[in-house]
Structure formats: structure tokens, C-alpha cells
Design a protein around this motif. Structure first.
Motif, PDB file in Angstrom:
ATOM      1  N   GLY A 111      22.564  40.888   6.191  1.00 41.43           N
ATOM      2  CA  GLY A 111      22.546  41.450   7.542  1.00 41.43           C
ATOM      3  C   GLY A 111      22.969  42.911   7.578  1.00 41.43           C
ATOM      4  N   LEU A 112      22.692  43.541   8.728  1.00 39.15           N
ATOM      5  CA  LEU A 112      23.003  44.969   8.882  1.00 39.15           C
ATOM      6  C   LEU A 112      24.505  45.244   8.753  1.00 39.15           C
ATOM      7  N   GLY A 113      25.319  44.366   9.336  1.00 38.13           N
ATOM      8  CA  GLY A 113      26.779  44.555   9.249  1.00 38.13           C
ATOM      9  C   GLY A 113      27.226  44.534   7.803  1.00 38.13           C
ATOM     10  N   ILE A 131      22.179  55.599  10.252  1.00 33.65           N
ATOM     11  CA  ILE A 131      20.808  55.821  10.737  1.00 33.65           C
ATOM     12  C   ILE A 131      19.909  54.715  10.187  1.00 33.65           C
ATOM     13  N   LEU A 132      19.180  54.066  11.079  1.00 38.02           N
ATOM     14  CA  LEU A 132      18.140  53.125  10.659  1.00 38.02           C
ATOM     15  C   LEU A 132      16.840  53.912  10.666  1.00 38.02           C
ATOM     16  N   ALA A 133      16.320  54.142   9.461  1.00 40.91           N
ATOM     17  CA  ALA A 133      15.218  55.104   9.315  1.00 40.91           C
ATOM     18  C   ALA A 133      13.939  54.667  10.019  1.00 40.91           C
ATOM     19  N   ASP A 134      13.801  53.364  10.287  1.00 46.51           N
ATOM     20  CA  ASP A 134      12.547  52.973  10.947  1.00 46.51           C
ATOM     21  C   ASP A 134      12.556  53.281  12.439  1.00 46.51           C
ATOM     22  N   ASP A 135      13.697  53.642  13.001  1.00 47.16           N
ATOM     23  CA  ASP A 135      13.700  54.238  14.333  1.00 47.16           C
ATOM     24  C   ASP A 135      13.617  55.750  14.131  1.00 47.16           C
ATOM     25  N   LEU A 136      12.434  56.294  14.285  1.00 45.64           N
ATOM     26  CA  LEU A 136      12.287  57.746  14.126  1.00 45.64           C
ATOM     27  C   LEU A 136      12.563  58.379  15.497  1.00 45.64           C
ATOM     28  N   LYS A 173      15.048  41.469  20.738  1.00 42.32           N
ATOM     29  CA  LYS A 173      14.779  42.218  19.491  1.00 42.32           C
ATOM     30  C   LYS A 173      15.897  43.218  19.190  1.00 42.32           C
ATOM     31  N   TYR A 174      16.858  43.335  20.105  1.00 39.41           N
ATOM     32  CA  TYR A 174      17.844  44.417  20.017  1.00 39.41           C
ATOM     33  C   TYR A 174      19.271  43.920  20.261  1.00 39.41           C
ATOM     34  N   GLY A 175      20.231  44.801  19.923  1.00 43.20           N
ATOM     35  CA  GLY A 175      21.579  44.647  20.441  1.00 43.20           C
ATOM     36  C   GLY A 175      21.541  45.193  21.868  1.00 43.20           C
ATOM     37  N   ILE A 176      22.132  44.462  22.796  1.00 40.71           N
ATOM     38  CA  ILE A 176      22.066  44.876  24.206  1.00 40.71           C
ATOM     39  C   ILE A 176      23.481  45.152  24.712  1.00 40.71           C
ATOM     40  N   VAL A 193      25.907  42.483  22.840  1.00 39.49           N
ATOM     41  CA  VAL A 193      25.430  41.180  22.368  1.00 39.49           C
ATOM     42  C   VAL A 193      24.207  41.425  21.501  1.00 39.49           C
ATOM     43  N   GLU A 194      24.138  40.734  20.373  1.00 36.38           N
ATOM     44  CA  GLU A 194      22.992  40.899  19.478  1.00 36.38           C
ATOM     45  C   GLU A 194      21.855  39.969  19.886  1.00 36.38           C
ATOM     46  N   LYS A 195      20.716  40.557  20.136  1.00 32.16           N
ATOM     47  CA  LYS A 195      19.460  39.845  20.416  1.00 32.16           C
ATOM     48  C   LYS A 195      19.559  38.695  21.428  1.00 32.16           C
ATOM     49  N   PRO A 196      20.079  38.979  22.630  1.00 30.80           N
ATOM     50  CA  PRO A 196      20.133  37.908  23.649  1.00 30.80           C
ATOM     51  C   PRO A 196      18.749  37.643  24.236  1.00 30.80           C
ATOM     52  N   ALA A 206      19.208  48.876  25.360  1.00 30.51           N
ATOM     53  CA  ALA A 206      19.203  48.411  23.967  1.00 30.51           C
ATOM     54  C   ALA A 206      19.780  49.445  23.008  1.00 30.51           C
ATOM     55  N   ILE A 207      20.437  48.943  21.976  1.00 31.46           N
ATOM     56  CA  ILE A 207      20.927  49.804  20.895  1.00 31.46           C
ATOM     57  C   ILE A 207      19.726  50.208  20.047  1.00 31.46           C
ATOM     58  N   VAL A 208      19.594  51.490  19.776  1.00 30.67           N
ATOM     59  CA  VAL A 208      18.584  51.910  18.813  1.00 30.67           C
ATOM     60  C   VAL A 208      19.313  52.375  17.546  1.00 30.67           C
ATOM     61  N   GLY A 209      18.583  52.686  16.512  1.00 32.49           N
ATOM     62  CA  GLY A 209      19.209  52.814  15.198  1.00 32.49           C
ATOM     63  C   GLY A 209      20.049  54.044  14.901  1.00 32.49           C
ATOM     64  N   ARG A 210      20.999  54.358  15.746  1.00 35.67           N
ATOM     65  CA  ARG A 210      21.920  55.476  15.489  1.00 35.67           C
ATOM     66  C   ARG A 210      23.316  55.099  15.954  1.00 35.67           C
ATOM     67  N   TYR A 211      24.298  55.316  15.066  1.00 36.53           N
ATOM     68  CA  TYR A 211      25.671  54.970  15.389  1.00 36.53           C
ATOM     69  C   TYR A 211      26.595  56.048  14.832  1.00 36.53           C
ATOM     70  N   VAL A 212      27.652  56.376  15.569  1.00 34.15           N
ATOM     71  CA  VAL A 212      28.765  57.138  14.990  1.00 34.15           C
ATOM     72  C   VAL A 212      29.978  56.230  15.150  1.00 34.15           C
ATOM     73  N   ILE A 232      25.368  38.748   9.163  1.00 32.86           N
ATOM     74  CA  ILE A 232      26.580  39.476   9.566  1.00 32.86           C
ATOM     75  C   ILE A 232      26.121  40.703  10.346  1.00 32.86           C
ATOM     76  N   GLN A 233      26.413  40.707  11.633  1.00 25.94           N
ATOM     77  CA  GLN A 233      25.847  41.700  12.541  1.00 25.94           C
ATOM     78  C   GLN A 233      26.814  42.850  12.794  1.00 25.94           C
ATOM     79  N   LEU A 234      26.308  44.064  12.710  1.00 23.90           N
ATOM     80  CA  LEU A 234      27.104  45.245  13.062  1.00 23.90           C
ATOM     81  C   LEU A 234      27.521  45.149  14.533  1.00 23.90           C
ATOM     82  N   THR A 235      26.601  44.667  15.363  1.00 26.75           N
ATOM     83  CA  THR A 235      26.879  44.533  16.795  1.00 26.75           C
ATOM     84  C   THR A 235      28.144  43.703  17.045  1.00 26.75           C
ATOM     85  N   ASP A 236      28.330  42.634  16.285  1.00 25.81           N
ATOM     86  CA  ASP A 236      29.502  41.772  16.501  1.00 25.81           C
ATOM     87  C   ASP A 236      30.799  42.507  16.143  1.00 25.81           C
TER      88      ASP A 236
HETATM   89  C1  G1P Z   1      19.219  46.242  14.344  1.00 24.60           C
HETATM   90  C2  G1P Z   1      20.495  45.936  15.123  1.00 24.60           C
HETATM   91  C3  G1P Z   1      20.208  45.881  16.617  1.00 24.60           C
HETATM   92  C4  G1P Z   1      19.538  47.169  17.052  1.00 24.60           C
HETATM   93  C5  G1P Z   1      18.286  47.450  16.193  1.00 24.60           C
HETATM   94  C6  G1P Z   1      17.744  48.833  16.506  1.00 24.60           C
HETATM   95  O1  G1P Z   1      18.356  45.126  14.462  1.00 24.60           O
HETATM   96  O2  G1P Z   1      21.050  44.712  14.674  1.00 24.60           O
HETATM   97  O3  G1P Z   1      21.405  45.701  17.336  1.00 24.60           O
HETATM   98  O4  G1P Z   1      19.192  47.070  18.416  1.00 24.60           O
HETATM   99  O5  G1P Z   1      18.596  47.412  14.798  1.00 24.60           O
HETATM  100  O6  G1P Z   1      16.576  49.116  15.785  1.00 24.60           O
HETATM  101  P1  G1P Z   1      17.085  44.907  13.489  1.00 24.60           P
HETATM  102  O7  G1P Z   1      15.984  45.752  14.053  1.00 24.60           O
HETATM  103  O8  G1P Z   1      17.527  45.325  12.127  1.00 24.60           O
HETATM  104  O9  G1P Z   1      16.780  43.435  13.589  1.00 24.60           O
END
Ligand code: G1P
Length: 294
Positions: A111-113, A131-136, A173-176, A193-196, A206-212, A232-236
Motif C-alpha cells: 500500500g501507499l502508506g 508526489i504520485l507521478a501519475d497525477d500530473l 477512487k480517492y481519499g476524501i 477517509v480512504e475511498k468511501p 478528493a486528495i490528489v497525489g501531493r502531500y507535505v 496500509i493507507q497513507l490516508t489512515d
Molecule cells: C492514492 C491515495 C488516495 C488519493 C489518490 C490520489 O490512491 O491512497 O487517497 O486520493 O492516491 O491519486 P491510489 O490512486 O493509489 O489508489
């Protein structure tokens, strides 16, 4: 004054199943948008945000990313001998000289966490970016991560998470987040909450792929049990952090392209083509005359 963010973690161990069969041999972060791989956009953003240490959390099968940022001796000497200076500059320009890359292996895809936790020893006791690179995320001015790290500094080292409104039916599909507005861009997070499912999601932010994040998140991740999807979720861990300090949701300036799916990659490609003076007019013409519409 809070310590500035100097390290950025790139979780890049994912399988990229949405792009099979290409991702049988090409890491999804190496898929190109025009002539640059997704990871290059992510790295440029980190460098713009002031990072000098890039930590790639990878798996034992993915060597392409390390190779890409390494010196390409043979290619460089050929380009240099044939006087192709512009191409040589492109090949040598993937990383500024003052920036170093560190590669950490994630032994299992838990998991991301868990991926972020793998960077603990390298990050140490400092705030860091993810940074999650697939969110450009494209912006004409300051990069998204730079906007976020500056906000974190102004707010005494608060955690900052990039958010964006998504259609209700996509909350799973997202952390909300549920957050209380501070100003047009920032809000104080009350709950994540992760993916409700849409009917129980606290909002459509929704959380997109950038965190500080502060280094404290690592200790919280160590205690985090598997959550949504058995991962194991970063969101948690962020939810646990909320009990201790303030974490801000930030509506960034810029446009996000979800390059984790095909449509997003097409949109990003068209968008980048429109930014390129050599391609913009022809691309516009191509779309306008709808030769692709059939
Ligand atoms: C991850 C995070 C999720 C976030 C998303 C953004 O999910 O767990 O909280 O909203 O990235 O792209 P994934 O897309 O890896 O399932």
C-alpha cells in the motif's frame, strides 16, 4: 520557523495494470507525455519546490527510473562527438547538478502508506513531500508542490494535502476530506477517509497525489493497520495525525491530469502539445477539423 522541505518521496513501485501490455516492460512512470516521461514532470515539480534529495520507492523489477536519471555515457559521447549540442543538453538535463537521487526498495506491495514508510530512514526528522507521478499537475506559475511547501512554512510546518473536487460517483477512487474553510484555497481538515462509497463520503473533496508531511507521520504509519483494499493507507496515518496537529487541505493553482488512466494521459498529451509553440497550431487545427472524430 519550521524546517523547509528538502526531500521528496516518489512511490513508484506500482504495477500500472491500467496500461498493460505496455507496462509489462515499461514502468508506468516512464510513459511519456510528448517527449518527457511522467516521472520527469514530477521531479521538475519537486525541484521547483526546493527539493535537493529525491527518494524513489521502487521494487526490484523497476530499473528504468534509476537508469533514466543516471548518466548515459555511450549516448552522451556519441551526441558530443557528432556535435549535437541541443540533444546532449536534453539528455544531461534530466536532473540539476545539486540534486541527488536515492532509491529505496519496497519489498512487498502493501500500500501507499507502506511505500512512504520505506523512506523513513532516508527522510529522517524533516518535513518531506510526496508526489504520485501519475497525477500530473501543470501550472504556468509556481508548481503545485511549491505552493504547498510555502503554505506549510507560513503555517509553522502544518501538513498540507492537495485536494480537488471530483464527481460524487467517484469518491471511492480517492481519499476524501471533510474540511473547514480558512480561505479560498486552504481549509483545515477535520476528517479523512480512504475511498468511501459515494453515499457515505463526507464530501466530494478528493486528495490528489501531493502531500507535505511532518516526519511524525512515519511513527503513525508504523502503527497503521491495513485499511481500504487490505492495504496500509497513507490516508489512515493522516487521520491519526489530525488528532495531534493541524493538516490543511489545499486547492492548488493548476490543472491536474489523472495519467493513471488512459483518458487522463490523452488529455495531458493534448494539453502539453498546446503549450508547445511548435505543436500548438497544428494540434488545435487537428482537433478543430475533427479528423479524429471519424
Ligand atoms: C492514492 C491515495 C488516495 C488519493 C489518490 C490520489 O490512491 O491512497 O487517497 O486520493 O492516491 O491519486 P491510489 O490512486 O493509489 O489508489
Amino acid at each position: 520557523m519550521a524546517k523547509p522541505m528538502r526531500k521528496v518521496v516518489f512511490p513508484v513501485a506500482g504495477l500500472g495494470t491500467r496500461f498493460l501490455p505496455a507496462t509489462k516492460t515499461v514502468a508506468k512512470e516512464m510513459l511519456p507525455v510528448l517527449d518527457r516521461p511522467l516521472i520527469q514532470y514530477a521531479v521538475d515539480e519537486a525541484v521547483d519546490a526546493g527539493a535537493d534529495t529525491l527518494i524513489f520507492v521502487t521494487n526490484r523489477y523497476k530499473h528504468a527510473i534509476a537508469d533514466y536519471f543516471d548518466k548515459a555515457y555511450e549516448l552522451e559521447s556519441k551526441l558530443s562527438q557528432s556535435g549535437k549540442k541541443e540533444l546532449l543538453a536534453l539528455v544531461q538535463g534530466t536532473l540539476p547538478k545539486h540534486v541527488r537521487c536515492i532509491f529505496v526498495t519496497q519489498p512487498e506491495a502493501l500500500g501507499l502508506g507502506h511505500a512512504v514508510l520505506c523512506a523513513k530512514q532516508v527522510v529522517g526528522d524533516e518535513p518531506f513531500g510526496v508526489i504520485l507521478a501519475d497525477d500530473l499537475i501543470w501550472n504556468a506559475g509556481k508548481s503545485c508542490l511549491r505552493q504547498m511547501s510555502e503554505l506549510s512554512q507560513r503555517e509553522n510546518g502544518a501538513g498540507v494535502i492537495a485536494v480537488e473536487e471530483v464527481p460524487r460517483d467517484q469518491t471511492d477512487k480517492y481519499g476524501i476530506v471533510d474540511a473547514t474553510k480558512i480561505n479560498e484555497r486552504a481549509a483545515k481538515i477535520n476528517l479523512v477517509v480512504e475511498k468511501p462509497k459515494p453515499d457515505v463520503a463526507p464530501s466530494n473533496l478528493a486528495i490528489v497525489g501531493r502531500y507535505v508531511l511532518p516526519a511524525r507521520i512515519f511513527e503513525l504509519l508504523e502503527k497503521t493497520e491495513p485499511g481500504a483494499g487490505g492495504e496500509i493507507q497513507l490516508t489512515d496515518a493522516i487521520e491519526a495525525l489530525l488528532g495531534e496537529r493541524s493538516v490543511l487541505a489545499y486547492r492548488f493553482e493548476g490543472t491536474r491530469f489523472d495519467c493513471g488512466n488512459k483518458l487522463g494521459l490523452v488529455q495531458a498529451t493534448l494539453h502539453m502539445a498546446m503549450q508547445d509553440p511548435k505543436l500548438a497550431a497544428a494540434t488545435k487545427d487537428f482537433i478543430r477539423t475533427s479528423r479524429i472524430a471519424g
